[in-house]
Design an enzyme around this catalytic site. Structure first.
Site, PDB file in Angstrom:
ATOM      1  N   SER A  93       0.789  -1.237   0.000  1.00  0.00           N
ATOM      2  CA  SER A  93       0.000   0.000   0.000  1.00  0.00           C
ATOM      3  C   SER A  93       0.818   1.283   0.000  1.00  0.00           C
ATOM      4  O   SER A  93       0.264   2.347  -0.231  1.00  0.00           O
ATOM      5  CB  SER A  93      -0.923   0.026   1.210  1.00  0.00           C
ATOM      6  OG  SER A  93      -2.101  -0.662   0.908  1.00  0.00           O
ATOM      7  N   LYS A  96       0.480   3.456  -2.910  1.00  0.00           N
ATOM      8  CA  LYS A  96      -0.687   4.328  -3.103  1.00  0.00           C
ATOM      9  C   LYS A  96      -0.291   5.800  -3.044  1.00  0.00           C
ATOM     10  O   LYS A  96      -0.877   6.649  -3.721  1.00  0.00           O
ATOM     11  CB  LYS A  96      -1.748   4.023  -2.038  1.00  0.00           C
ATOM     12  CG  LYS A  96      -2.357   2.627  -2.177  1.00  0.00           C
ATOM     13  CD  LYS A  96      -3.209   2.240  -0.979  1.00  0.00           C
ATOM     14  CE  LYS A  96      -3.821   0.848  -1.167  1.00  0.00           C
ATOM     15  NZ  LYS A  96      -4.523   0.354   0.022  1.00  0.00           N
ATOM     16  N   TYR A 218      -3.007  -2.107 -10.535  1.00  0.00           N
ATOM     17  CA  TYR A 218      -2.977  -1.907  -9.082  1.00  0.00           C
ATOM     18  C   TYR A 218      -2.153  -2.999  -8.393  1.00  0.00           C
ATOM     19  O   TYR A 218      -1.303  -2.722  -7.536  1.00  0.00           O
ATOM     20  CB  TYR A 218      -4.417  -1.884  -8.543  1.00  0.00           C
ATOM     21  CG  TYR A 218      -4.484  -1.949  -7.036  1.00  0.00           C
ATOM     22  CD1 TYR A 218      -4.152  -0.842  -6.265  1.00  0.00           C
ATOM     23  CD2 TYR A 218      -4.843  -3.129  -6.383  1.00  0.00           C
ATOM     24  CE1 TYR A 218      -4.186  -0.912  -4.876  1.00  0.00           C
ATOM     25  CE2 TYR A 218      -4.884  -3.206  -5.003  1.00  0.00           C
ATOM     26  CZ  TYR A 218      -4.548  -2.096  -4.255  1.00  0.00           C
ATOM     27  OH  TYR A 218      -4.572  -2.163  -2.882  1.00  0.00           O
ATOM     28  N   TYR A 270      -3.941   2.892   8.173  1.00  0.00           N
ATOM     29  CA  TYR A 270      -5.120   2.045   8.416  1.00  0.00           C
ATOM     30  C   TYR A 270      -5.972   2.640   9.548  1.00  0.00           C
ATOM     31  O   TYR A 270      -6.065   3.859   9.658  1.00  0.00           O
ATOM     32  CB  TYR A 270      -4.691   0.601   8.730  1.00  0.00           C
ATOM     33  CG  TYR A 270      -3.835  -0.019   7.649  1.00  0.00           C
ATOM     34  CD1 TYR A 270      -4.329  -0.181   6.362  1.00  0.00           C
ATOM     35  CD2 TYR A 270      -2.532  -0.432   7.892  1.00  0.00           C
ATOM     36  CE1 TYR A 270      -3.555  -0.751   5.365  1.00  0.00           C
ATOM     37  CE2 TYR A 270      -1.752  -1.001   6.898  1.00  0.00           C
ATOM     38  CZ  TYR A 270      -2.274  -1.158   5.638  1.00  0.00           C
ATOM     39  OH  TYR A 270      -1.511  -1.724   4.648  1.00  0.00           O
ATOM     40  N   VAL A 288       0.949  -3.898   3.894  1.00  0.00           N
ATOM     41  CA  VAL A 288       0.860  -5.222   4.511  1.00  0.00           C
ATOM     42  C   VAL A 288       2.114  -6.070   4.277  1.00  0.00           C
ATOM     43  O   VAL A 288       2.268  -7.122   4.884  1.00  0.00           O
ATOM     44  CB  VAL A 288      -0.400  -6.008   4.056  1.00  0.00           C
ATOM     45  CG1 VAL A 288      -1.665  -5.366   4.581  1.00  0.00           C
ATOM     46  CG2 VAL A 288      -0.429  -6.164   2.549  1.00  0.00           C
TER      47      VAL A 288
HETATM   48  N1  GLU Z   1      -2.212  -5.213  -2.454  1.00  0.00           N
HETATM   49  C1  GLU Z   1      -2.784  -5.174  -1.142  1.00  0.00           C
HETATM   50  C2  GLU Z   1      -4.303  -5.297  -1.213  1.00  0.00           C
HETATM   51  O1  GLU Z   1      -4.908  -4.727  -2.039  1.00  0.00           O
HETATM   52  C3  GLU Z   1      -2.357  -3.922  -0.452  1.00  0.00           C
HETATM   53  C4  GLU Z   1      -2.844  -3.868   0.943  1.00  0.00           C
HETATM   54  C5  GLU Z   1      -2.049  -3.023   1.868  1.00  0.00           C
HETATM   55  O2  GLU Z   1      -0.813  -3.009   1.851  1.00  0.00           O
HETATM   56  O3  GLU Z   1      -2.706  -2.334   2.661  1.00  0.00           O
HETATM   57  O4  GLU Z   1      -4.906  -5.949  -0.418  1.00  0.00           O
END
Ligand code: GLU
Length: 357
Positions: A93, A96, A218, A270, A288
């Site tokens: 993530s 992002k 993504y 989060y 994650v």
């Molecule tokens: N590729 C992961 C998902 O979409 C990223 C989640 C994350 O790192 O928060 O679940």
């Protein structure tokens, strides 16, 4: 999107001038102090072994759970790394943040805001939910928002769109980046939640009718391999007005740095984001894969890797390290006291001892 050398003075250039004017012995003492400090934080939390690596993407459970690296880089390019700072893991993530910046550069603030809000969601990062009033995902740091942002990446073909994302990552990292294809395949074969989110957004007209292509993009951006040192460099680049302090290359146009950082501060960690803003007070993003990237605006970047996650999905050691460093170095962005790093940047201020140690 022209990416040339920055024409503005950056915080790193200002700091470099101050360092050049400094007594070399005093400077060496401060560099040593910082190194010893990072070593001491690593020691402090090496034994913290609570939590487990993520397993909902099966490949993520295959990592060595006890890897632990801390990397700090100032905006003038002075680095400190301790532990497993060269171990590669998937950025997940934290991507992002970078792709949100790319979309802002490509389309501008207003057009991106039409598709993705900037409000903390109060829901899990992978919730199948949109803002009921606007139909938009709440923010670009939850999966829905990030998938909508990936949909905005321009390009004539899927390969062009991925190439643009990887090129932007290269500007932050200062070297070409690679995708971990095992992680990519593992997430693709299990990512039905993200598929559900994407179809919900398609039904509301938030993304275009190319769901598989956008989800592939993504998942690919999440599977890019990074190290803790790379995360510190991403943080230092954002702290340095978008200019990579090691290469001088513009990774993000200066005008969008504040957009990316404010959303990272309010939504990056989060369901711990509010408490993080309160306790640590730094724009940051965790993934994650076990990485945390934090930005010390004007001062530098921090990268931590430790894949054991707490119940909210943040690296357990990473949270402990960042909380201590924010407090010890006095770098909470709303703290009115002089920070250790503020003193460090000046040539005539004695370096205070870290607080409470
Ligand atoms: N590729 C992961 C998902 O979409 C990223 C989640 C994350 O790192 O928060 O679940």
């Amino acid at each position: 999107m022209e990416h040339l050398e920055s024409t503005h003075t950056t915080p790193g250039e200002e700091r470099a001038l101050r360092v050049a004017a400094m007594d070399p012995a005093v400077h060496a003492e401060r560099v040593q102090w910082m190194h010893d400090y990072v070593v001491s934080v690593h020691e402090r939390y090496r034994g913290l072994d609570g939590g487990e690596p993520a397993s909902y993407i099966p490949e993520l459970a295959m990592v060595e759970p006890d890897h632990f690296g801390i990397s700090v880089l100032t905006t003038d390019g002075q680095g400190n790394g301790v532990g497993d700072v060269g171990v590669e893991f998937s950025i997940q993530s934290i991507s992002k943040v970078l792709v949100y910046g790319l979309a802002l550069e490509a389309l501008g603030r207003e057009r991106v805001l039409e598709r993705v809000g900037v409000e903390p969601s109060g829901e899990r990062f992978n919730a199948i939910v949109l803002d009921e009033e606007s139909n938009r995902p709440f923010n670009p740091m939850v999966n829905a928002g990030a998938i909508a942002v990936s949909d905005l990446v321009p390009g004539a073909t899927p390969a062009d769109r991925l190439a643009l994302v990887l090129e932007v990552f290269r500007r932050y990292l200062g070297h070409p980046v690679e995708i971990d294809w095992d992680v990519y395949r593992s997430e693709k074969s299990t990512g039905n939640r993200n598929r559900a989110i994407a179809y919900l957004m398609l039904s509301k007209g938030i993304i275009d009718d190319r769901v598989d292509e956008t989800l592939d993009l993504y998942v690919a951006q999440c599977s890019v391999k990074v190290t803790a040192a790379d995360l510190a460099l991403i943080g230092a680049t954002l702290a340095n007005a978008g200019v990579n302090p090691l290469t001088g290359e513009v990774a993000l146009e200066r005008q969008y740095v504040r957009d990316v950082l404010s959303v990272s501060l309010t939504c990056g960690m989060y369901d711990y984001s509010g408490e993080w803003a309160y306790r640590v007070g730094l724009p940051a993003k965790s993934g994650v894969g076990g990485g945390i990237m934090a930005v010390l605006p004007g001062m530098g970047g921090l990268g931590v890797y430790s894949p054991r996650l707490d119940h909210l999905g943040n690296s357990a050691r990473g949270i402990a390290v960042c909380e201590d460093m924010s407090e010890d170095l006095g770098v909470h962005i709303f703290a009115p006291e002089d920070s250790w790093l503020t003193a460090y940047r000046q040539i005539d201020t004695p370096v205070p001892s870290p607080r409470g140690r």
